[in-house]
Design a protein around this motif. Structure first.
Motif, short mmCIF file in Angstrom:
data_model
loop_
_atom_site.label_atom_id
_atom_site.label_comp_id
_atom_site.label_asym_id
_atom_site.label_seq_id
_atom_site.Cartn_x
_atom_site.Cartn_y
_atom_site.Cartn_z
N MET A 274 0.85 -1.17 0.00
CA MET A 274 0.00 0.00 0.00
C MET A 274 0.89 1.23 0.00
SD MET A 274 -2.72 1.28 2.91
CE MET A 274 -2.49 -0.24 3.74
N ASP A 275 0.63 2.13 -0.91
CA ASP A 275 1.41 3.36 -1.01
C ASP A 275 0.59 4.52 -0.47
OD1 ASP A 275 2.84 5.63 -1.74
OD2 ASP A 275 3.61 4.67 -3.55
N VAL A 276 0.83 4.89 0.77
CA VAL A 276 0.04 5.92 1.44
C VAL A 276 0.09 7.23 0.67
CG1 VAL A 276 -0.18 7.26 3.57
CG2 VAL A 276 0.28 4.81 3.70
N LYS A 277 1.27 7.62 0.18
CA LYS A 277 1.37 8.89 -0.55
C LYS A 277 0.49 8.90 -1.79
CE LYS A 277 5.96 10.10 1.06
NZ LYS A 277 7.35 10.34 0.70
N LYS A 278 0.47 7.81 -2.53
CA LYS A 278 -0.39 7.74 -3.72
C LYS A 278 -1.86 7.79 -3.33
CE LYS A 278 2.72 5.28 -6.82
NZ LYS A 278 2.97 4.05 -7.57
N ASN A 279 -2.22 7.14 -2.24
CA ASN A 279 -3.61 7.17 -1.77
C ASN A 279 -4.03 8.59 -1.39
OD1 ASN A 279 -3.73 4.40 -2.05
ND2 ASN A 279 -3.36 4.00 0.11
N ILE A 280 -3.14 9.29 -0.70
CA ILE A 280 -3.42 10.67 -0.29
C ILE A 280 -3.67 11.55 -1.51
CG2 ILE A 280 -2.36 12.73 0.72
CD1 ILE A 280 -1.07 10.81 2.81
N ILE A 281 -2.82 11.41 -2.52
CA ILE A 281 -2.98 12.21 -3.74
C ILE A 281 -4.28 11.85 -4.45
CG2 ILE A 281 -2.04 12.58 -6.06
CD1 ILE A 281 0.78 12.30 -4.69
N LYS A 282 -4.61 10.57 -4.51
CA LYS A 282 -5.84 10.13 -5.19
C LYS A 282 -7.08 10.72 -4.53
CE LYS A 282 -8.50 6.01 -6.37
NZ LYS A 282 -8.58 4.55 -6.28
N ILE A 283 -7.19 10.63 -3.21
CA ILE A 283 -8.40 11.15 -2.57
C ILE A 283 -8.41 12.68 -2.57
CG2 ILE A 283 -7.65 11.08 -0.17
CD1 ILE A 283 -10.63 9.99 0.33
N ALA A 284 -7.24 13.30 -2.48
CA ALA A 284 -7.19 14.77 -2.55
C ALA A 284 -7.72 15.24 -3.90
CB ALA A 284 -5.77 15.26 -2.31
N ARG A 285 -7.36 14.56 -4.96
CA ARG A 285 -7.86 14.92 -6.29
C ARG A 285 -9.37 14.70 -6.39
NH1 ARG A 285 -2.76 12.51 -9.56
NH2 ARG A 285 -1.51 14.42 -9.50
N ALA A 286 -9.85 13.62 -5.81
CA ALA A 286 -11.28 13.33 -5.84
C ALA A 286 -12.06 14.41 -5.08
CB ALA A 286 -11.56 11.95 -5.24
N VAL A 287 -11.59 14.77 -3.91
CA VAL A 287 -12.28 15.78 -3.11
C VAL A 287 -12.15 17.15 -3.78
CG1 VAL A 287 -12.37 16.95 -0.87
CG2 VAL A 287 -12.20 14.46 -0.98
N ASP A 288 -11.05 17.40 -4.45
CA ASP A 288 -10.91 18.66 -5.19
C ASP A 288 -11.94 18.74 -6.32
OD1 ASP A 288 -9.56 21.19 -5.50
OD2 ASP A 288 -8.75 20.37 -7.36
N ARG B 162 -10.74 2.13 15.92
CA ARG B 162 -10.01 0.87 15.76
C ARG B 162 -9.97 0.39 14.31
NH1 ARG B 162 -7.47 1.84 19.79
NH2 ARG B 162 -8.28 1.39 21.84
N SER B 163 -10.91 0.83 13.53
CA SER B 163 -10.91 0.47 12.10
C SER B 163 -11.21 1.74 11.32
CB SER B 163 -11.94 -0.61 11.81
OG SER B 163 -13.24 -0.13 12.07
N SER B 164 -10.32 2.08 10.43
CA SER B 164 -10.43 3.34 9.71
C SER B 164 -9.60 3.29 8.45
CB SER B 164 -9.93 4.47 10.63
OG SER B 164 -9.82 5.67 9.93
N ASN B 165 -10.01 4.04 7.46
CA ASN B 165 -9.21 4.17 6.25
C ASN B 165 -8.31 5.39 6.28
OD1 ASN B 165 -9.90 1.94 4.40
ND2 ASN B 165 -11.96 2.70 4.70
N HIS B 166 -8.37 6.17 7.33
CA HIS B 166 -7.51 7.36 7.44
C HIS B 166 -6.02 7.00 7.49
CE1 HIS B 166 -10.65 10.46 7.80
NE2 HIS B 166 -11.35 9.51 8.42
N PRO B 167 -5.60 5.97 8.24
CA PRO B 167 -4.17 5.64 8.29
C PRO B 167 -3.59 5.18 6.94
CG PRO B 167 -5.24 4.79 10.23
CD PRO B 167 -6.33 5.23 9.28
N SER B 168 -4.43 4.67 6.06
CA SER B 168 -3.93 4.26 4.74
C SER B 168 -3.92 5.42 3.75
CB SER B 168 -4.78 3.12 4.19
OG SER B 168 -6.10 3.57 3.91
N GLY B 169 -4.44 6.58 4.17
CA GLY B 169 -4.48 7.74 3.29
C GLY B 169 -5.63 7.71 2.29
N THR B 170 -6.58 6.80 2.50
CA THR B 170 -7.68 6.68 1.53
C THR B 170 -8.97 7.34 2.00
OG1 THR B 170 -8.36 4.54 2.43
CG2 THR B 170 -6.79 4.50 0.58
#
Length: 107
Positions: A1-15, A42-50
């Motif tokens: 899992m590439d956290v940086k790529k996930n962060i960029i992907k969701i940032a673009r979606a929210v933009d 205890r369960s979240s997608n925030h730590p994966s950057g998604t």
């Protein structure tokens, strides 16, 4: 899992959502596991950057939720997994983790 790529992907979606809806404020975005645990999650997608939680700065969150549901969720725009929940706490949670598929919930 590439956290940086996930962060960029969701940032673009929210933009993309912001471009259509107008200004939004970010409540929560990426957070490491130790912070996630500290806030009681205890369960979240925030730590994966998604995942991202955001709110309207103009208009109302229920309208924003409807727009996201119709334009993005129902249409399957982001294939491979989209989850979102909204409104009762005046924010929208969006995650784009394909591992969990398409899902919708209310907080």
């Amino acid at each position: 899992m590439d956290v940086k790529k996930n962060i960029i992907k969701i940032a673009r979606a929210v933009d993309e959502i912001r471009e259509e809806w107008g200004p939004i404020g970010v409540n929560s975005f990426y957070r490491p596991w130790h912070i996630n645990r500290a806030i009681g999650s205890r369960s979240s997608n925030h730590p994966s950057g998604t995942a991202m939680d955001f709110r309207c700065l103009r208009g109302n969150t229920i309208g924003l939720e409807r727009m996201i549901k119709e334009k993005y969720y129902d249409s399957g725009k982001w294939n491979g997994g989209m989850g979102f929940g909204a409104a009762r706490k005046n924010f929208v949670h969006l995650d784009l983790n394909p591992q969990y598929g398409k899902r919708c919930w209310n907080y």
